[in-house]
Design a protein around this motif. Sequence first.
Motif, PDB file in Angstrom:
ATOM      1  N   LEU A 121       1.020  -1.131   0.127  1.00 54.55           N
ATOM      2  CA  LEU A 121       0.108   0.130  -0.127  1.00 54.55           C
ATOM      3  C   LEU A 121       0.960   1.345  -0.039  1.00 54.55           C
ATOM      4  CD1 LEU A 121      -2.821   0.864   0.117  1.00 54.55           C
ATOM      5  CD2 LEU A 121      -2.718   0.934   2.718  1.00 54.55           C
ATOM      6  N   GLY A 122       0.621   2.219  -0.728  1.00 57.84           N
ATOM      7  CA  GLY A 122       1.356   3.515  -0.943  1.00 57.84           C
ATOM      8  C   GLY A 122       0.630   4.768  -0.750  1.00 57.84           C
ATOM      9  N   ASP A 123      -0.259   4.627  -0.037  1.00 54.70           N
ATOM     10  CA  ASP A 123      -0.823   6.111   0.203  1.00 54.70           C
ATOM     11  C   ASP A 123      -0.994   6.291   1.910  1.00 54.70           C
ATOM     12  OD1 ASP A 123      -3.128   4.252   0.326  1.00 54.70           O
ATOM     13  OD2 ASP A 123      -4.311   5.369  -0.962  1.00 54.70           O
ATOM     14  N   VAL A 124      -0.424   5.370   2.573  1.00 54.34           N
ATOM     15  CA  VAL A 124      -0.556   5.726   4.075  1.00 54.34           C
ATOM     16  C   VAL A 124       0.838   6.133   4.402  1.00 54.34           C
ATOM     17  CG1 VAL A 124      -1.063   4.646   6.066  1.00 54.34           C
ATOM     18  CG2 VAL A 124      -2.619   4.018   4.143  1.00 54.34           C
ATOM     19  N   VAL A 144       2.607   1.655  -9.428  1.00 61.53           N
ATOM     20  CA  VAL A 144       1.272   1.335 -10.280  1.00 61.53           C
ATOM     21  C   VAL A 144       0.384   2.635 -10.131  1.00 61.53           C
ATOM     22  CG1 VAL A 144      -0.843   0.209 -10.576  1.00 61.53           C
ATOM     23  CG2 VAL A 144       1.265  -1.240 -10.009  1.00 61.53           C
ATOM     24  N   THR A 145       0.044   3.063 -11.258  1.00 59.09           N
ATOM     25  CA  THR A 145      -0.786   4.497 -11.061  1.00 59.09           C
ATOM     26  C   THR A 145      -1.614   4.401 -12.623  1.00 59.09           C
ATOM     27  OG1 THR A 145      -0.710   6.799 -11.070  1.00 59.09           O
ATOM     28  CG2 THR A 145       0.883   5.818 -12.488  1.00 59.09           C
ATOM     29  N   SER A 146      -2.652   5.244 -12.521  1.00 56.68           N
ATOM     30  CA  SER A 146      -3.548   5.502 -13.397  1.00 56.68           C
ATOM     31  C   SER A 146      -2.895   6.993 -13.994  1.00 56.68           C
ATOM     32  CB  SER A 146      -4.954   5.281 -13.152  1.00 56.68           C
ATOM     33  OG  SER A 146      -5.143   6.481 -12.225  1.00 56.68           O
ATOM     34  N   TYR A 149      -5.796  12.309 -10.966  1.00 53.43           N
ATOM     35  CA  TYR A 149      -5.094  12.890  -9.929  1.00 53.43           C
ATOM     36  C   TYR A 149      -4.521  12.357  -8.762  1.00 53.43           C
ATOM     37  CZ  TYR A 149      -3.887  17.118  -7.106  1.00 53.43           C
ATOM     38  OH  TYR A 149      -3.265  17.834  -6.168  1.00 53.43           O
ATOM     39  N   MET A 150      -5.400  11.745  -7.979  1.00 56.73           N
ATOM     40  CA  MET A 150      -5.111  11.326  -6.594  1.00 56.73           C
ATOM     41  C   MET A 150      -3.950  10.127  -6.891  1.00 56.73           C
ATOM     42  SD  MET A 150      -5.936  13.260  -4.309  1.00 56.73           S
ATOM     43  CE  MET A 150      -5.337  12.158  -2.968  1.00 56.73           C
ATOM     44  N   SER A 151      -4.138   9.205  -7.742  1.00 58.64           N
ATOM     45  CA  SER A 151      -3.285   8.238  -8.062  1.00 58.64           C
ATOM     46  C   SER A 151      -2.027   8.447  -8.527  1.00 58.64           C
ATOM     47  CB  SER A 151      -3.862   7.275  -9.429  1.00 58.64           C
ATOM     48  OG  SER A 151      -2.917   6.217  -9.692  1.00 58.64           O
ATOM     49  N   LEU A 152      -1.814   9.714  -9.318  1.00 60.48           N
ATOM     50  CA  LEU A 152      -0.193  10.290  -9.421  1.00 60.48           C
ATOM     51  C   LEU A 152       0.072  11.218  -8.236  1.00 60.48           C
ATOM     52  CD1 LEU A 152      -1.167  11.604 -13.090  1.00 60.48           C
ATOM     53  CD2 LEU A 152       0.394   9.834 -12.587  1.00 60.48           C
ATOM     54  N   TYR A 153      -0.934  11.727  -7.541  1.00 58.97           N
ATOM     55  CA  TYR A 153      -0.197  12.281  -6.512  1.00 58.97           C
ATOM     56  C   TYR A 153       0.314  11.365  -5.337  1.00 58.97           C
ATOM     57  CZ  TYR A 153      -0.626  15.370  -2.146  1.00 58.97           C
ATOM     58  OH  TYR A 153       0.020  16.130  -1.032  1.00 58.97           O
TER      59      TYR A 153
END
Length: 265
Positions: A121-124, A144-146, A149-153
Amino acid sequence: MKRIAIYGKGGIGKSTIVSNMAAAYSSHHRVLVIGCDPKADTTRTLYGERLPAVLDVLRENRKPDASEVIHEGFGGVRCVESGGPEPGVGCAGRGVIVAMNLLEKLGVFEEEIDVIIYDVLGDVVCGGFAVPLREEFADEVYIVTSGEYMSLYAANNIARGIRKLRGKLGGVICNCRGIRNEVDIVSEFASRIGSRVIGVVPRSSLVQESEIEAKTVIESFPESEQAEVYRKLADEVYLNTEFVVPEPMDPEEFEEFFRKFRGDD
């Protein structure tokens, strides 16, 4: 031994990519997948159902053996889930720390394994999720990203963490959500942080159809174009020799980068 960590925002599709890459590798390699997410859902499509997580096993048995925490799934892939505390209680990253310590104690990392893949997990913001890199359990990282915005952030923040730990970024995986100019957006993002897109995974209804049956696309639809996408990605990662310490964008630069594509959403 190839030791790969896959990072990305929660819900971006890391688990699907990890499980299908593992299934692709399983035809020629001995593979271990370690799910480092409190949801403990990485290996469901490899094993066919949810596994008991390491933290859950330890609650019942303080001295488990390897057979209680490692389970064999599709293609002989060995599966582990770190797990986490009950919602609202404790540290989400504790499961990663405990799982790594237990697996090391059980000698798992000394066994004959060709590929280890960590799904992280990468957003914690929690030190537990940095364990695969900080403690040198993993050698290389992929984000991994789409094009959202939030995925790239989140991906930019992950790049910041990789840089701080002096990790090796092997590339960015574009997991498409179907937005306009998505591959261009992700490609420019990757370039901005000094990396490149190593694989593009298109949207496909076969993913959901497979996951309903608790299977990977490679198991359910082995001859499909989507299965071939995962095989190609797995090959690209396995053979990759191009690594960088990323240069994440500062907040102002990131906003300027994304604003460039605002009219293309």
